[in-house]
Design a protein around this motif. Structure first.
Motif, short mmCIF file in Angstrom:
data_model
loop_
_atom_site.label_atom_id
_atom_site.label_comp_id
_atom_site.label_asym_id
_atom_site.label_seq_id
_atom_site.Cartn_x
_atom_site.Cartn_y
_atom_site.Cartn_z
N VAL A 33 -33.01 35.43 -55.64
CA VAL A 33 -33.80 34.28 -56.12
C VAL A 33 -35.15 34.73 -56.13
O VAL A 33 -35.47 35.85 -55.64
N PRO A 34 -36.19 33.99 -56.72
CA PRO A 34 -37.32 34.51 -57.06
C PRO A 34 -38.24 34.99 -55.89
O PRO A 34 -37.90 34.00 -54.52
N LYS A 35 -39.35 35.53 -55.65
CA LYS A 35 -39.79 35.80 -54.57
C LYS A 35 -40.78 34.86 -54.07
O LYS A 35 -41.12 33.96 -55.18
N GLY A 36 -41.23 34.68 -53.05
CA GLY A 36 -42.14 33.61 -52.60
C GLY A 36 -41.70 33.04 -51.25
O GLY A 36 -41.13 33.76 -50.47
N SER A 37 -42.41 32.04 -50.72
CA SER A 37 -42.27 31.45 -49.43
C SER A 37 -41.74 29.90 -49.37
O SER A 37 -42.22 29.14 -50.24
N LEU A 38 -40.64 29.65 -48.66
CA LEU A 38 -40.16 28.33 -48.60
C LEU A 38 -40.87 27.39 -47.40
O LEU A 38 -40.75 26.39 -47.19
N GLY A 39 -42.10 28.22 -46.91
CA GLY A 39 -42.89 27.31 -45.94
C GLY A 39 -41.98 26.81 -44.66
O GLY A 39 -41.13 27.74 -44.15
N TYR A 40 -42.52 25.99 -44.11
CA TYR A 40 -41.93 25.22 -42.79
C TYR A 40 -40.66 24.33 -43.24
O TYR A 40 -40.53 23.98 -44.46
N PRO A 41 -39.53 24.43 -42.25
CA PRO A 41 -38.31 23.80 -42.85
C PRO A 41 -38.88 22.14 -42.94
O PRO A 41 -39.68 21.61 -42.18
N ILE A 42 -38.22 21.44 -43.81
CA ILE A 42 -38.39 20.16 -44.51
C ILE A 42 -39.57 19.82 -45.08
O ILE A 42 -39.72 19.47 -46.27
N ILE A 43 -40.65 20.39 -44.35
CA ILE A 43 -42.07 20.08 -45.17
C ILE A 43 -42.19 21.04 -46.05
O ILE A 43 -43.03 21.01 -47.11
N GLY A 44 -41.92 22.55 -46.14
CA GLY A 44 -42.04 23.54 -46.81
C GLY A 44 -43.58 23.78 -47.05
O GLY A 44 -44.35 23.78 -46.12
N GLU A 45 -44.09 23.82 -48.49
CA GLU A 45 -45.45 23.96 -48.72
C GLU A 45 -46.07 22.76 -49.33
O GLU A 45 -47.35 22.79 -49.91
N THR A 46 -45.33 21.62 -48.92
CA THR A 46 -45.77 20.50 -49.53
C THR A 46 -47.31 19.97 -49.15
O THR A 46 -48.06 19.68 -50.26
N LEU A 47 -47.60 20.10 -47.80
CA LEU A 47 -49.09 19.90 -47.49
C LEU A 47 -50.15 20.58 -48.24
O LEU A 47 -51.02 20.28 -48.56
N SER A 48 -49.75 21.85 -48.15
CA SER A 48 -50.78 22.92 -48.86
C SER A 48 -51.05 22.48 -50.38
O SER A 48 -52.17 22.72 -51.00
N PHE A 49 -49.97 22.27 -51.02
CA PHE A 49 -49.80 21.86 -52.49
C PHE A 49 -50.64 20.65 -52.62
O PHE A 49 -51.42 20.43 -53.64
N LEU A 50 -50.41 19.51 -51.90
CA LEU A 50 -50.92 18.30 -51.90
C LEU A 50 -52.67 18.25 -51.97
O LEU A 50 -53.43 17.71 -52.45
N LYS A 51 -52.74 19.08 -50.85
CA LYS A 51 -54.26 19.50 -50.38
C LYS A 51 -55.09 19.91 -51.42
O LYS A 51 -55.97 19.63 -52.08
N ALA A 52 -54.26 20.96 -52.22
CA ALA A 52 -55.08 21.70 -53.37
C ALA A 52 -54.91 20.63 -54.62
O ALA A 52 -56.14 20.75 -55.13
#
Length: 483
Positions: A33-52
């Motif tokens: 699969v593509p490189k990258g980070s799935l972040g935290y379980p369930i939350i993933g990187e949603t918070l950092s995305f929404l903050k940005a």
């Protein structure tokens, strides 16, 4: 604080369980699969995305990951693993691949609020059927019959909201205006019902881009409750409208709700109520906030750029000057003369796109650029990947409306995406154009204004708005030619 407490509790519990969950998740990770980070379980990187996004730095969030992983990378948003695909070819892949491979299936929050049978969820023959029915009302030949009605509504709202006010918040004004426009022109909803539904629609929209946490007090929970109240209120209106259609008191082009009620499938059967209510909510949300965003940004831009403002003003005063003395309201022909104003809107939608990007979903295992995209994963396209690409738009950081005039270098397909692309092109783009031009025409000819906070920035909520609501000082234009 009521909304934050359940989320904080969930966040702590999630972190406590993260170690154990990661043990299970690591065993089932798909390969290549593509490189990258799935972040935290369930939350993933949603918070950092929404903050940005809230700081209108979503493009920076993407650029950081593109610099690390390339133009195709993985993350996890809104509770699901997600592949971002950036660039023109990526847009074409995401928006142009057949629906049986990459579908319009949206994250849980969008599904729950807009409905599983809204137009953006449908595929194949059912998508074609519903879209075709809607277009009967939204096509230019039909919309031109509503220009005078829209013009009258804009004037009424402006007079009502600006009467005796020296300062106003433009964002609030435009949200009220676009809401009234949707109620009046699109759905023919009476004034009493409009007032009842207004707060519920605002609550529902806020829930669309929230985390799918269904605890009392959370945005998602409140959004679902608001949706249920909207459905309960609209069903009796549907039943009355259906009766009026059967008696011939109205026809299918009377309003969008009548259009939906008049649709018949391949067996000659009407649509189920669930499909109609889902698409009523979808169209209401889509028409309300996108239009309010563009109109707010137009006033924001005109407040900050004297050169653009004077060119827009000159165009509209020339239209008034040439107006037939017997014709009081705007006409379809006059809307077509507002070419420079619309080019300003087009350039605004390039530099500050109302729709940052969009989710789709892989229904089958597929691949792109040598990477596997597993079945069930979300796929996301982002407009900034092409809107700010110097290979597509010369000097992309420069605000230049003329780039949309007699282009010597045509914009490549799937590169300019304020209204989507391909079969997923927004059906309401012409409605948005007429609404925006009608509003700006009345605003610039009736009023003069100045921005109270010249340094006011843009924030995404998730649509882009001036961060302080765009407060302005306003006064009637001397010798304005409004009637």
């Amino acid at each position: 604080m009521v909304e934050e407490i359940p989320f904080i509790v969930l966040f702590v519990l999630t972190l406590s369980l993260a170690f154990f969950l990661s043990k299970f998740l690591s065993k089932s990770q798909p390969i290549n699969v593509p490189k990258g980070s799935l972040g935290y379980p369930i939350i993933g990187e949603t918070l950092s995305f929404l903050k940005a996004q809230k700081k209108d730095k979503g493009s920076n969030w993407i650029e950081e990951r593109v610099s690390k992983y390339g133009s195709v990378f993985k993350t996890s948003l809104m509770g699901s693993p997600t592949v971002f695909i950036i660039g023109q070819q990526g847009n074409k892949f995401v928006l142009g691949t057949s629906d049986d491979i990459i579908s319009a299936k949206k994250p849980p929050t969008l599904q729950k609020i807009l409905g599983k049978q809204s137009l953006i969820e449908l595929t194949g023959s059912r998508h074609k059927l519903i879209k075709g029915g809607m277009m009967k009302f939204l096509k230019p030949e039909c919309l031109q019959n509503y220009v005078k009605k829209m013009d009258e509504l804009v004037r009424t709202v402006l007079h009502r909201e600006l009467k005796e006010n020296e300062t106003i918040e433009v964002v609030s004004l435009m949200k009220k205006l676009s809401y009234d426009m949707a109620c009046n022109v699109l759905f023919d909803i009476d004034e009493q019902t409009r007032k009842i539904l207004f707060e519920d629609f605002i609550t529902a929209f806020k829930a669309i881009h929230s985390l799918p946490i269904n605890f009392p007090g959370t945005s998602f929970w409140r959004g679902q409750k608001a949706r249920a109240r909207i459905v309960k209120k609209i069903v009796p209106i549907m039943n009355k409208r259906r009766e009026e259609l059967s008696k011939g008191a109205i026809n299918s082009t009377n309003d969008m709700l009548s259009c939906l009620l008049a649709i018949r499938d391949e067996n000659g059967e009407p649509l189920d109520d669930d499909i109609i209510t889902d698409n009523f909510i979808f169209l209401f949300v889509a028409s309300h906030d996108t239009s309010a965003t563009l109109m707010s940004l137009m006033i924001w831009k005109l407040s900050r750029d004297p050169e653009v403002y004077h060119k827009v003003l000159e165009e509209h005063m020339e239209i008034i000057k040439q107006k037939d003395g017997n014709e009081e309201r705007l006409t379809w022909g006059e809307i077509q003369k507002m070419k420079y104003t619309w080019r300003v809107a087009q350039e605004l939608m390039r530099t500050v796109p109302p729709l940052f990007g969009g989710f789709r979903k892989a229904l089958k295992d597929t691949s792109y650029e040598g990477y596997n995209i597993p079945k069930g994963w979300q796929v996301y396209w982002a407009s900034c990947g092409t809107h700010m690409d110097k290979n597509i738009f010369e000097n992309p950081q420069e605000f230049d409306p003329s780039r949309f005039e007699n282009q010597a270098k045509p914009i490549p397909p799937f590169s300019y995406l304020p209204f989507g692309a391909g079969v997923h092109n927004c059906i309401g783009n012409e409605f948005a154009r007429v609404e925006t031009l009608t509003t700006i025409h009345n605003f610039v000819k009736m009023y003069e204004w100045s921005q109270l906070n010249p340094e006011e920035t843009i924030t995404r909520q998730p649509m882009p708005y001036p961060s302080l609501g765009l407060p302005i000082k306003i006064k009637p234009r001397c010798n304005n030619m409004s009637s």
